[in-house]
Design an enzyme around this catalytic site. Structure first.
Site, PDB file in Angstrom:
ATOM      1  N   ASP A 163      41.241  33.887  62.748  1.00  0.00           N
ATOM      2  CA  ASP A 163      40.908  35.220  61.857  1.00  0.00           C
ATOM      3  C   ASP A 163      41.147  34.904  60.404  1.00  0.00           C
ATOM      4  OD1 ASP A 163      39.857  37.354  60.407  1.00  0.00           O
ATOM      5  OD2 ASP A 163      41.039  38.635  61.556  1.00  0.00           O
ATOM      6  N   SER A 191      28.648  33.102  49.043  1.00  0.00           N
ATOM      7  CA  SER A 191      28.654  34.400  48.405  1.00  0.00           C
ATOM      8  C   SER A 191      27.399  35.206  48.941  1.00  0.00           C
ATOM      9  CB  SER A 191      28.687  34.504  46.931  1.00  0.00           C
ATOM     10  OG  SER A 191      28.918  35.717  46.578  1.00  0.00           O
ATOM     11  N   SER A 192      26.534  35.877  47.962  1.00  0.00           N
ATOM     12  CA  SER A 192      25.516  36.756  48.501  1.00  0.00           C
ATOM     13  C   SER A 192      24.914  37.196  47.050  1.00  0.00           C
ATOM     14  CB  SER A 192      25.823  37.786  49.193  1.00  0.00           C
ATOM     15  OG  SER A 192      24.906  38.759  49.448  1.00  0.00           O
ATOM     16  N   TYR A 240      31.224  45.470  50.460  1.00  0.00           N
ATOM     17  CA  TYR A 240      30.604  44.122  50.603  1.00  0.00           C
ATOM     18  C   TYR A 240      30.312  43.622  49.162  1.00  0.00           C
ATOM     19  CZ  TYR A 240      27.711  40.549  52.412  1.00  0.00           C
ATOM     20  OH  TYR A 240      27.397  39.141  52.507  1.00  0.00           O
ATOM     21  N   LYS A 263      31.888  40.298  47.206  1.00  0.00           N
ATOM     22  CA  LYS A 263      31.015  39.029  46.798  1.00  0.00           C
ATOM     23  C   LYS A 263      30.839  38.696  45.346  1.00  0.00           C
ATOM     24  CE  LYS A 263      30.022  37.550  50.938  1.00  0.00           C
ATOM     25  NZ  LYS A 263      30.335  36.415  51.364  1.00  0.00           N
TER      26      LYS A 263
END
Length: 270
Positions: free
Chosen positions: A76, A154-155, A167, A171
Site C-alpha cells: 500500500d 495528477s489530474s 481528491y 491533486k
C-alpha cells in the site's frame, strides 16, 4: 543512461527507446499504470512496479508474458515505510534507477458534510504523501545514475473544481510540488513533471460502466469534451513515456494536461 544489467538478471536485448534503463512505476497492475508498464517494457526497459495485491500483479505478469525484466511487490503506497523499502529493493534488483512514475492514487469519502477526517487523511496519503515519499526515496538513486526523470500522474481535478474536494486538493498539492521538486533536484540532472489526465475510459471502470448502464448520462458527460470522446489510458501513457525519454530532456517543472480539452471534470460540473 546506463545500459548495464544487474547481476543475476537475465540479459535482455538493448533495443528500443528505453533499452537498458530502469524504472519504478507505482500502481502498475492495471489501468493507466498497467499501460505505462507495458509501454516501457515494450521499449526495452526493466521495470519495478507495485500494487495492493499479489493477485493483480500476477495477473499483470501473465498478461504481459514478463520475465526477469519485471520486478513486482504488493504493498500500500499510503504506508511510507513500505513504499521506501520497495524503492530500495527495486534499485537493488534493477541495479539502479533512471526514472520514476507516481501513478498510484485515489480518493476516499464523499462530500464535505459526510467525509471524515480519516477520508481526508487517506486521500492526502494516497496522492500527495505517496508522491513526496517516492521522490525522496528515489532521488538518491537517480542522482547516482547521473540524473533521470520523475513523472507524477495528477489530474485536471487539481485545478478544475468538482466533488469531492479532498481528491482535488491532494491533486493540487501534487501540482504545487512538481516545480518545487524540479528546482531542488535540477542541479543533479533530475527532471520532475506532471501529467494530468482527464476522465479516462478504462474497461470496467466508472465511465465504461456509465456508458453501458446509462447511455444518456454518458452522452451528456461526453459533451464536456470538444470531440465527444473521453481520453484513453494509451494516450496518457504515451505522454508519460515522452516525459521519461531523452526527447523531453529540456522539459521540467511543468504540468501537461492530457484530457482531450475536457471542461468539467465530473458529470456534476464545476
Amino acid at each position: 543512461m546506463t545500459g548495464k544489467v544487474a547481476q543475476g538478471m537475465q540479459q535482455v536485448p538493448l533495443k528500443g527507446r528505453f533499452a537498458g534503463r530502469r524504472f519504478v512505476v507505482t500502481g502498475g497492475s492495471r489501468g493507466l499504470g498497467g499501460e505505462v508498464v507495458r509501454l516501457l517494457l515494450a521499449d526495452g526497459a526493466r521495470v519495478a512496479t507495485c500494487a495492493r495485491t499479489a493477485e493483480s500483479l500476477d495477473g499483470l505478469r501473465r498478461a504481459l508474458g514478463a520475465g526477469d525484466e519485471l520486478f513486482t511487490e504488493p504493498l500500500d503506497v499510503a504506508e511510507p515505510e513500505l513504499l521506501e523499502r520497495f524503492v530500495e529493493s527495486a534499485a537493488a534488483v534493477l541495479g539502479g534507477l533512471d526514472g520514476v512514475v507516481a501513478c498510484a492514487g485515489g480518493a476516499r469519502g464523499r462530500g464535505i458534510t459526510e467525509a471524515t477526517a480519516e477520508d481526508w487523511a487517506m486521500s492526502w496519503a494516497l496522492n500527495a504523501g505517496h508522491f513526496a515519499r517516492l521522490v525522496a526515496s528515489s532521488a538518491p538513486h537517480l542522482r547516482a545514475s547521473g540524473g533521470g526523470s520523475i513523472v507524477v500522474v495528477s489530474s485536471i481535478s487539481g485545478w478544475k473544481p468538482g466533488p469531492q474536494a479532498q481528491y482535488g486538493a491532494s491533486k493540487a498539492a501534487q501540482l504545487h510540488m512538481v516545480p518545487s521538486f524540479a528546482r531542488e533536484l535540477g542541479p543533479y540532472g533530475i527532471r520532475v513533471n506532471a501529467v494530468s489526465p482527464g476522465s479516462m475510459l478504462i474497461p470496467g471502470k466508472r465511465w465504461d460502466r456509465m456508458r453501458q448502464e446509462d447511455p444518456v448520462a454518458y452522452r451528456n458527460f461526453a459533451a464536456e469534451f470538444p470531440g465527444q470522446e473521453l481520453v484513453t489510458p494509451e494516450e496518457v501513457a504515451d505522454v508519460i513515456a515522452f516525459l521519461l525519454s531523452d526527447q523531453a530532456r529540456g522539459v521540467t517543472g511543468v504540468n501537461l494536461p492530457v484530457d482531450r480539452g475536457q471542461n468539467a471534470p465530473t458529470p456534476q460540473g464545476y
